[in-house]
Write a protein that holds these residues in place. Structure first.
Motif, mmCIF file in Angstrom:
data_model
loop_
_atom_site.group_PDB
_atom_site.id
_atom_site.type_symbol
_atom_site.label_atom_id
_atom_site.label_comp_id
_atom_site.label_asym_id
_atom_site.label_seq_id
_atom_site.Cartn_x
_atom_site.Cartn_y
_atom_site.Cartn_z
ATOM 1 N N LEU A 98 7.566 -0.671 -4.500
ATOM 2 C CA LEU A 98 8.773 -1.637 -5.042
ATOM 3 C C LEU A 98 9.319 -1.110 -6.243
ATOM 4 C CD1 LEU A 98 7.417 -4.720 -3.329
ATOM 5 C CD2 LEU A 98 8.810 -3.156 -2.292
ATOM 6 N N PRO A 99 10.493 -1.700 -6.349
ATOM 7 C CA PRO A 99 10.933 -1.017 -7.787
ATOM 8 C C PRO A 99 10.305 -1.895 -8.930
ATOM 9 C CG PRO A 99 12.754 -2.033 -6.271
ATOM 10 C CD PRO A 99 11.435 -2.369 -5.721
ATOM 11 N N ASN A 100 9.565 -3.050 -8.807
ATOM 12 C CA ASN A 100 8.767 -3.557 -9.889
ATOM 13 C C ASN A 100 7.412 -2.934 -10.165
ATOM 14 O OD1 ASN A 100 7.470 -4.661 -7.770
ATOM 15 N ND2 ASN A 100 7.685 -6.775 -8.485
ATOM 16 N N GLY A 101 6.980 -1.828 -9.320
ATOM 17 C CA GLY A 101 6.074 -1.299 -9.537
ATOM 18 C C GLY A 101 4.730 -1.660 -8.326
ATOM 19 N N ASN A 102 5.018 -2.993 -7.721
ATOM 20 C CA ASN A 102 4.262 -3.538 -6.575
ATOM 21 C C ASN A 102 4.116 -2.411 -5.610
ATOM 22 O OD1 ASN A 102 3.502 -5.341 -8.439
ATOM 23 N ND2 ASN A 102 4.992 -7.025 -7.106
ATOM 24 N N LEU A 103 3.095 -2.388 -4.932
ATOM 25 C CA LEU A 103 2.908 -1.588 -3.710
ATOM 26 C C LEU A 103 2.774 -2.203 -2.544
ATOM 27 C CD1 LEU A 103 0.027 0.483 -5.377
ATOM 28 C CD2 LEU A 103 2.351 1.027 -5.231
ATOM 29 N N VAL A 104 3.515 -1.679 -1.565
ATOM 30 C CA VAL A 104 3.117 -2.181 0.143
ATOM 31 C C VAL A 104 2.203 -1.378 0.576
ATOM 32 C CG1 VAL A 104 4.507 -2.429 2.345
ATOM 33 C CG2 VAL A 104 5.738 -2.987 0.058
ATOM 34 N N ILE A 105 1.230 -2.021 1.128
ATOM 35 C CA ILE A 105 -0.041 -1.507 1.884
ATOM 36 C C ILE A 105 0.011 -1.920 3.310
ATOM 37 C CG2 ILE A 105 -1.274 -1.149 -0.234
ATOM 38 C CD1 ILE A 105 -3.071 -3.540 0.852
ATOM 39 N N GLU A 106 -0.543 -1.060 4.080
ATOM 40 C CA GLU A 106 -0.750 -1.296 5.445
ATOM 41 C C GLU A 106 -2.109 -0.460 6.046
ATOM 42 O OE1 GLU A 106 1.957 0.092 9.290
ATOM 43 O OE2 GLU A 106 2.853 -0.662 7.734
ATOM 44 N N GLY A 107 -2.942 -1.065 7.064
ATOM 45 C CA GLY A 107 -3.897 -0.496 7.247
ATOM 46 C C GLY A 107 -4.590 -0.901 8.655
ATOM 47 N N THR A 108 -5.159 -0.286 9.544
ATOM 48 C CA THR A 108 -5.650 -0.593 10.808
ATOM 49 C C THR A 108 -6.969 0.026 11.195
ATOM 50 O OG1 THR A 108 -3.598 -0.584 11.843
ATOM 51 C CG2 THR A 108 -5.212 -0.641 13.357
ATOM 52 N N ARG A 109 -7.833 -1.056 11.556
ATOM 53 C CA ARG A 109 -9.397 -0.288 11.874
ATOM 54 C C ARG A 109 -9.795 -0.832 13.169
ATOM 55 N NH1 ARG A 109 -13.434 1.734 9.311
ATOM 56 N NH2 ARG A 109 -12.424 1.580 7.262
ATOM 57 N N ASP A 110 -10.072 -0.088 14.016
ATOM 58 C CA ASP A 110 -10.679 -0.175 15.263
ATOM 59 C C ASP A 110 -12.344 -0.157 15.517
ATOM 60 O OD1 ASP A 110 -7.953 -0.658 16.278
ATOM 61 O OD2 ASP A 110 -7.959 1.264 17.313
ATOM 62 N N VAL A 111 -12.744 -1.211 15.731
ATOM 63 C CA VAL A 111 -14.407 -1.157 16.237
ATOM 64 C C VAL A 111 -14.544 -1.094 17.497
ATOM 65 C CG1 VAL A 111 -16.461 -2.152 15.336
ATOM 66 C CG2 VAL A 111 -14.649 -2.269 13.715
#
Length: 192
Positions: free
Chosen positions: A118-131
């Motif tokens: 993001l412009p302010n330096g924050n980060l968009v994260i995304e993750g998936t885990r299958d067990v």
């Protein structure tokens, strides 16, 4: 002796360029921890979510109705002369209460990918885990926004520090199918 020295210096000069590239990294920061900051960086999220919700409701309704038909002063009522006084009285009251309590807990460690800066330096994260266990697949999905300074030196962040966090736990398999409400039950619940 002089020839020997010149050969050694010449050998060092010729091989010096390949050594310099392997000994020194211009991008390395020797004083600060490596923090995620680019698209594609990976952050480990320590998920420890607990919810405890309790809903209580109480209702009390009361209604009283009084109706009277007839003449008050005793005068002739015409066709309705045989009805001197009719009184209708109705009392209705209803009380009810209900309570619902739910507790959920999700604990996991999962790697998430930085998908946007993001412009302010924050980060968009995304993750998936299958067990997968036996015939059941449990899928954990996480999206949200983090601040790079909240990531510790082990490249980990607590899930409580994620803004706009969306954490979903979904199950697929035999256990999930047996817990689903059947079609006939759904129809009966809709009608009644």
């Amino acid at each position: 002796m002089r020839k020997w020295f010149l050969c050694a210096v010449l050998l060092l000069i010729m091989s010096g360029s390949s050594w310099a590239g392997s000994l020194w990294n211009d991008n390395a920061n020797w004083f600060a921890d490596e923090r995620p900051g680019r698209v594609g960086d990976i952050v480990n999220v320590l998920v420890d979510e607990r919810t405890n919700a309790k809903d209580e409701a109480e209702m009390s309704v009361s209604k009283t109705t009084n109706n009277q038909v007839g003449n008050q002063d005793g005068a002739d009522a015409g066709l309705l002369n045989f009805i001197r006084r009719i009184t209708f009285q109705s009392n209705n009251s209803s009380n009810g209460n209900g309570s619902v309590e739910r507790t959920h807990r999700a604990t996991a460690t999962m790697a998430c990918l930085v998908t946007e800066v993001l412009p302010n330096g924050n980060l968009v994260i995304e993750g998936t885990r299958d067990v997968r266990t036996s015939d059941e697949i449990l899928q954990l999905q996480l999206t949200g926004v983090i601040r790079p300074q909240d990531v510790n030196s082990d490249n980990e962040i607590q899930s409580e520090l994620i803004a706009n966090a969306e954490i979903a736990v979904k199950g697929r398999g035999m256990i999930s199918r047996t817990q689903r409400v059947g079609v006939v039950t759904q129809i009966l619940q809709a009608v009644f």
